[in-house]
Write an enzyme that holds these catalytic residues in place. Structure first.
Site, PDB file in Angstrom:
ATOM      1  N   ASP A   1       0.866  -1.182   0.000  1.00 14.78           N
ATOM      2  CA  ASP A   1       0.000   0.000   0.000  1.00 14.78           C
ATOM      3  C   ASP A   1       0.903   1.233   0.000  1.00 14.78           C
ATOM      4  OD1 ASP A   1      -1.768   2.077   0.510  1.00 14.78           O
ATOM      5  OD2 ASP A   1      -2.960   0.937   1.953  1.00 14.78           O
ATOM      6  N   HIS A   2       0.849   1.987  -1.094  1.00 17.32           N
ATOM      7  CA  HIS A   2       1.749   3.135  -1.228  1.00 17.32           C
ATOM      8  C   HIS A   2       1.395   4.265  -0.266  1.00 17.32           C
ATOM      9  CE1 HIS A   2       4.977   5.248  -2.955  1.00 17.32           C
ATOM     10  NE2 HIS A   2       4.847   4.868  -4.211  1.00 17.32           N
ATOM     11  N   ARG A   3       0.241   4.199   0.372  1.00 12.90           N
ATOM     12  CA  ARG A   3      -0.074   5.184   1.405  1.00 12.90           C
ATOM     13  C   ARG A   3       0.740   4.936   2.665  1.00 12.90           C
ATOM     14  NH1 ARG A   3      -6.393   4.198   1.908  1.00 12.90           N
ATOM     15  NH2 ARG A   3      -5.498   2.111   2.132  1.00 12.90           N
TER      16      ARG A   3
END
Length: 471
Positions: free
Chosen positions: A441-443
């Site tokens: 998850d790039h968040r």
């Protein structure tokens, strides 16, 4: 006294469940906590225990019906003062424990007695989600009850794909067939109703051979019938296609994957690793007589490597809490292991996997996979994971782009181990190579953190002795 048992919330907030099979019939005597039915939720097959001891007076749903949580499931004639007699007064209502009361006024007066007599079992007494009747799937002709309305006197429809014979008469179901849980699971897998199977042994217990004999006989009968029937015309609807109902695990998996794909921004990175030393280690461990009975494979070593690498990169062992505006980092690893089953893909997790030794991890993975394939995974084991591994190498696949489980920060894909030419100590030699695929998850993490994590996993698999520096 008639006590009604309503379908309980099985602990995961699921709104409904499908009746797989009844283990009791009308007129049967049941004891407290005796299994009365098998139901399939979107996550697992669960046996429901009886909360009462008495005589079964009515079954409110049939095998194949989808019943809402809180809807009436079974009525049991219970001796004593468990509840007021049904129908003794005006329009009845049901209290949270599922026991029928005469009037609303009687409910408050009998509450104390109900609490003292009704077992406090998890989820029993959930409020109904809907006021309608249980939804029914298309089935073969089913005789309606004598008291049913004219519109319900018969239902004509095609049988679902998992039904091989019409529901037997009540006389055939009067006595519960004697069998073991593995045989019941095997019979369901083959689409066989155990009430129609005759036991061949002197013990009267139905075995796998009995199920096979009955299924083969039904298949031969169907083949004989189809041989005499005229072939379907090319334009006949359904002759050139098959429609499979979306339900159970497949329905839940599809919803979860859509939610994950359109909620978390996925990024996938790959790394080819020389795992020759890990393959040699696994071979040595399997040859060690002290570890007889413990099947340690490369998946277990990869699981251990993931747990160790997450200590150094906790950003991937986290969850994005949007409503709270927070990133929740976990100080434990509930490691999910993707398991392909006949009912679809499930990802049960190993709780506190970071605290387990390599041998304990291997044992946990083996038990988890066996339970998942039998359809007996507890609903609680299918949620609460923090990081997952999917081993698509067992299917001969080198790499892929795994989709995150909702609520998790990363998933590692383990490809097939292949013998390939590789540079080693300045020479080109044959080595065991595997491709690792990390989706995250790039968040929660940037490429730098994800790359460090993947490199740490690769280093451990390349040189398993490095794990001694991290453990």
């Amino acid at each position: 006294m008639i006590a009604e048992f309503r379908l309980p919330d099985l602990g995961e907030g699921l709104p409904e469940a499908e009746i797989v099979q009844w283990l009791v019939a009308r007129g049967d005597e049941v004891t407290l906590n005796q299994p009365i039915a098998e139901v399939e939720t979107a996550k697992a097959i669960v046996e429901l225990p009886s909360p009462f001891a008495g005589t079964v007076s009515d079954l409110h749903a049939a095998a194949g019906d989808v019943v809402a949580v809180g809807a009436p499931l079974i009525a049991i004639d219970v001796p004593g003062d468990v509840g007021a007699p049904a129908g003794a007064g005006g329009a009845g209502s049901a209290d949270p424990a599922g026991v029928t009361r005469e009037t609303a006024a009687d409910t408050a007066a009998a509450a104390a007695d109900t609490d003292a007599t009704v077992p406090n079992l998890v989820g029993y007494g959930a409020a109904p989600r809907t006021a309608g009747r249980p939804q029914r799937r298309a089935r073969a002709v089913r005789a309606a009850a004598a008291s049913a309305s004219a519109s319900d006197t018969a239902v004509l429809a095609d049988a679902p794909h998992d039904v091989v014979a019409p529901a037997p008469t009540e006389d055939l179901r009067h006595e519960r067939p004697r069998s073991t849980p593995p045989v019941r699971a095997y019979a369901k897998e083959r689409g066989v109703d155990l009430a129609l199977v005759e036991a061949s042994g002197v013990t009267g217990i139905i075995r796998r051979e009995d199920v096979d004999r009955y299924a083969d006989a039904m298949r031969a009968q169907a083949a004989s019938a189809s041989a005499t029937a005229a072939p379907a015309a090319p334009g006949t609807p359904g002759a050139r296609e098959t429609r499979i109902p979306i339900r159970g695990v497949r329905k839940h998996t599809a919803a979860a994957m859509v939610q994950s794909a359109f909620t978390a921004p996925h990024v996938t990175t790959f790394l080819e690793v020389d795992v020759t030393e890990t393959v040699r280690l696994v071979a040595d461990l399997r040859a060690d007589r002290r570890l007889d009975g413990h099947r340690i494979g490369i998946l277990a070593v990869a699981a251990k490597a993931v747990c160790l690498a997450l200590r150094a990169e906790p950003s991937l062992n986290a969850r994005w809490d949007g409503p709270a505006g927070e990133i929740v980092q976990f100080h434990y690893v509930n490691l999910g292991i993707a398991a392909a089953t006949e009912r679809g893909l499930v990802v049960p997790h190993i709780a506190d996997a970071d605290r387990l030794t390599l041998v304990e991890l291997a044992e946990a993975i083996g038990a988890l996979a066996q339970t998942a394939r039998s359809g007996r995974t507890a609903p609680g084991a299918l949620s609460g994971g923090t990081f997952s591994i999917t081993n698509f190498g067992v299917f001969g696949i080198d790499a892929g782009t795994p989709i995150l489980n909702p609520g998790e920060g990363g998933i590692l894909g383990l490809g097939s181990v292949r013998r390939r030419p590789w540079e080693h100590d300045g020479q080109i030699v044959l080595r065991d190579i595997v491709t690792l695929s990390l989706s995250f998850d790039h968040r929660l993490a940037d490429g730098q953190e994800a790359s460090r994590f993947l490199r740490a996993v690769g280093d451990i698999l390349r040189e398993p002795g490095r794990a001694m520096l991290l453990s």
